[in-house]
Design a protein around this motif. Structure first.
Motif, PDB file in Angstrom:
ATOM      1  N   HIS A   1      -7.426  -0.236   4.783  1.00  0.00           N
ATOM      2  CA  HIS A   1      -6.558   0.564   5.740  1.00  0.00           C
ATOM      3  C   HIS A   1      -6.819   2.011   5.685  1.00  0.00           C
ATOM      4  O   HIS A   1      -7.898   2.564   4.850  1.00  0.00           O
TER       5      HIS A   1
ATOM      6  N   ASP B   1      -0.759  -3.832   5.626  1.00  0.00           N
ATOM      7  CA  ASP B   1      -1.414  -3.064   7.097  1.00  0.00           C
ATOM      8  C   ASP B   1      -3.047  -3.187   6.743  1.00  0.00           C
ATOM      9  O   ASP B   1      -3.598  -3.158   5.729  1.00  0.00           O
TER      10      ASP B   1
ATOM     11  N   HIS C   1      -5.333   0.196  11.738  1.00  0.00           N
ATOM     12  CA  HIS C   1      -5.045  -0.969  12.040  1.00  0.00           C
ATOM     13  C   HIS C   1      -5.882  -1.915  12.982  1.00  0.00           C
ATOM     14  O   HIS C   1      -6.512  -1.213  13.642  1.00  0.00           O
TER      15      HIS C   1
ATOM     16  N   HIS D   1       0.845  -1.179  -0.092  1.00  0.00           N
ATOM     17  CA  HIS D   1       0.053   0.140   0.089  1.00  0.00           C
ATOM     18  C   HIS D   1       1.020   1.318   0.089  1.00  0.00           C
ATOM     19  O   HIS D   1       2.021   1.091   0.332  1.00  0.00           O
TER      20      HIS D   1
ATOM     21  N   ASP E   1       6.392   3.897   4.675  1.00  0.00           N
ATOM     22  CA  ASP E   1       6.981   3.109   5.349  1.00  0.00           C
ATOM     23  C   ASP E   1       6.805   1.757   4.968  1.00  0.00           C
ATOM     24  O   ASP E   1       7.346   0.893   5.443  1.00  0.00           O
ATOM     25  N   HIS E   2       6.128   1.516   3.753  1.00  0.00           N
ATOM     26  CA  HIS E   2       6.010   0.412   3.066  1.00  0.00           C
ATOM     27  C   HIS E   2       6.440   0.484   1.360  1.00  0.00           C
ATOM     28  O   HIS E   2       6.862  -0.644   0.946  1.00  0.00           O
TER      29      HIS E   2
ATOM     30  N   HIS F   1       1.662   3.860   1.733  1.00  0.00           N
ATOM     31  CA  HIS F   1       2.222   4.368   3.032  1.00  0.00           C
ATOM     32  C   HIS F   1       3.744   4.273   2.797  1.00  0.00           C
ATOM     33  O   HIS F   1       4.231   3.663   2.560  1.00  0.00           O
TER      34      HIS F   1
HETATM   35 ZN   LIG Z   1       0.130   1.596   6.317  1.00  0.00          ZN
END
Ligand SMILES: [Zn+2]
Length: 451
Positions: free
Chosen positions: A165, A187, A400, A84, A88-89, A86
């Motif tokens: 998400h 997530d 989450h 996805h 951090d991914h 974001h």
């Molecule tokens: Zn995320």
């Protein structure tokens, strides 16, 4: 024999980088930026990683020779599967050799590109750029995966299914390897506007009878029970009580929350006023998936530009396309009772110039601070709001799943092994599911797990 190596997301929230190796085939599940790790050394924007080497020497990206742009060695990588959009991914994937395919859902691809087009050049590489002559460009190998359709990734195959998400375009992934199937949640949540998507992914994952389930565990140790529908009702109620300007701050990419705000604003006869960056991303996303975003053409939407001397290219695009939608400070000042303005801490100079009247309110619609830097920013926001005479109300539902939902998901999917990541409490996770018939493996960063 298949090996899974976790290079990020181990006992930390975010930074997921999971290498799956099956014979000579290799794929990464996510290649995210480790905000927590990078923060130990860098302080953006004054001290940031300007070269890939800066991240390499500090081991903030995997120590794999030949994988990064500029590396001389060869390294076979059949693709990165982004769960996805974001950062951090996916964000650290900008450091990889450009020849590697980056797979995601079509919506995720658009969110990544829109965000890239709305930001300045990045020294570590770009996924795409916006410029007057070339228009919108993107990295060549940004490929999309259709929901439920198998794609060949080297000798493995992967299929993705939408999940709910706090950003559109999220998927759960199933990778078929020569040693069995791996299911990866990315997530997920079960309480948002598209919870039925997550339920369907769980059914699909169960149907694939996975050897291994890699699951997020963000809220395993600390959670609240709140749904997007409750968020909508609380925002609507707050707006109905406010007799002045309503200002709201939330995470930019969460365009479903944007829909929630628009719906609550309409219910109260208020116009939703959004900043140009939000408008740009929203419009790009609306062009590929109207459902996950809002239509800027809606008569109940207005635009607001922060006061500054020079406009970015993307800001000019928005201004040229929607000249009639712009609201000035004066417009907002005079019509406070009928507006809901989206703004963050960084817009407070402009909010002060507007001068919110008595009865104004600030809706904080993202997670409460859970670390020191966030505490400091939160305190600054409070200082501004004290000065402006605006109380803050916290209204949020997280992106989450809670521990009960995660446990029920594991029970339903019934994998042989489960690996918790994207959590600060892997050991608590292990204890929570210890009465299920599943082996829990706690990953060690950089150590391959064989199956
Ligand atoms: Zn995320």
């Amino acid at each position: 024999m298949v090996h899974i190596t976790f290079y990020g997301g181990v006992a930390e929230i975010g930074g997921n980088k999971i290498l799956v190796e099956d014979g000579r085939s290799r794929a990464f599940l996510d290649f995210g930026k480790s905000f927590g790790q990078e923060k130990l050394y860098f302080e953006e924007p004054f001290l940031s990683a300007r070269e890939i080497e800066h991240l390499k020497v500090l081991r903030l990206i995997p120590h794999i020779e030949g994988i990064y742009e500029g590396d001389k060695e060869d390294y076979r990588l059949d693709g990165v599967l982004v769960s996805h959009p974001h950062m951090d991914h996916y964000d650290a994937a900008r450091t990889l050799k450009k020849e590697y395919p980056i797979y995601s859902s079509e919506i995720a691809r658009m969110v990544i590109l829109a965000r890239e087009w709305a930001s300045s050049f990045n020294c570590l590489g770009n996924f795409g750029q916006l410029n007057k002559i070339l228009g919108r460009t993107s990295r060549e190998n940004m490929l999309t995966l259709s929901h439920g359709r198998e794609a060949k990734i080297g000798d493995m195959s992967a299929s993705v299914f939408p999940v709910d998400h706090s950003i559109p375009g999220a998927v759960g992934t199933i990778v078929e390897t020569s040693s069995g199937n791996i299911a990866y949640t990315g997530d997920i949540r079960f309480h948002g506007g598209a919870a039925e998507d997550t339920e369907r992914f769980v059914e699909e994952a169960a149907r694939h009878d996975p050897e291994i389930l890699i699951t997020e565990g963000t809220h395993i140790d600390d959670f609240k029970v709140e749904s997007e529908e409750e968020v909508r009702a609380k925002i609507a109620d707050t707006l109905s009580r406010s007799s002045g300007l309503a200002v709201a701050g939330f995470s930019f990419g969460d365009t479903r929350r944007l829909r929630t705000f628009l719906s609550a604003a309409k219910e109260n006869g208020r116009k939703l006023v959004i900043p140009l960056k939000q408008a740009f991303i929203t419009r790009e996303l609306h062009s590929v998936d109207p459902k996950s975003s809002i239509d800027i053409e809606d008569p109940d939407i207005g635009l607001f530009a922060r006061e500054k001397k020079r406009l970015y290219e993307f800001e000019k695009c928005v201004l040229e396309d929607y000249p009639g939608k712009m609201l000035s400070k004066e417009d907002i000042r005079e019509d406070q009772r009928s507006l809901l303005l989206l703004a963050s801490l960084y817009d407070m100079n402009d909010i002060a110039k507007i001068g919110p009247g008595v009865g104004s309110i600030y809706i904080h619609s993202s997670s409460e601070p859970f670390e020191e830097e966030m505490e400091i920013s939160y305190q600054k926001l409070h200082n501004w709001l004290d000065y402006l005479g605006m109380p803050l109300v916290q209204i949020h539902a997280s992106g989450h799943a809670n521990p009960f939902e995660l446990k029920e998901m594991i029970r339903q999917i019934s994998p042989k092994k489960v690996i918790p990541i994207h959590t600060k409490s892997p050991d608590l996770f292990r204890r929570l599911v210890s009465d299920l018939d599943v082996e829990v493996i706690l990953p060690v960063k950089g150590s391959p797990i064989e199956f």
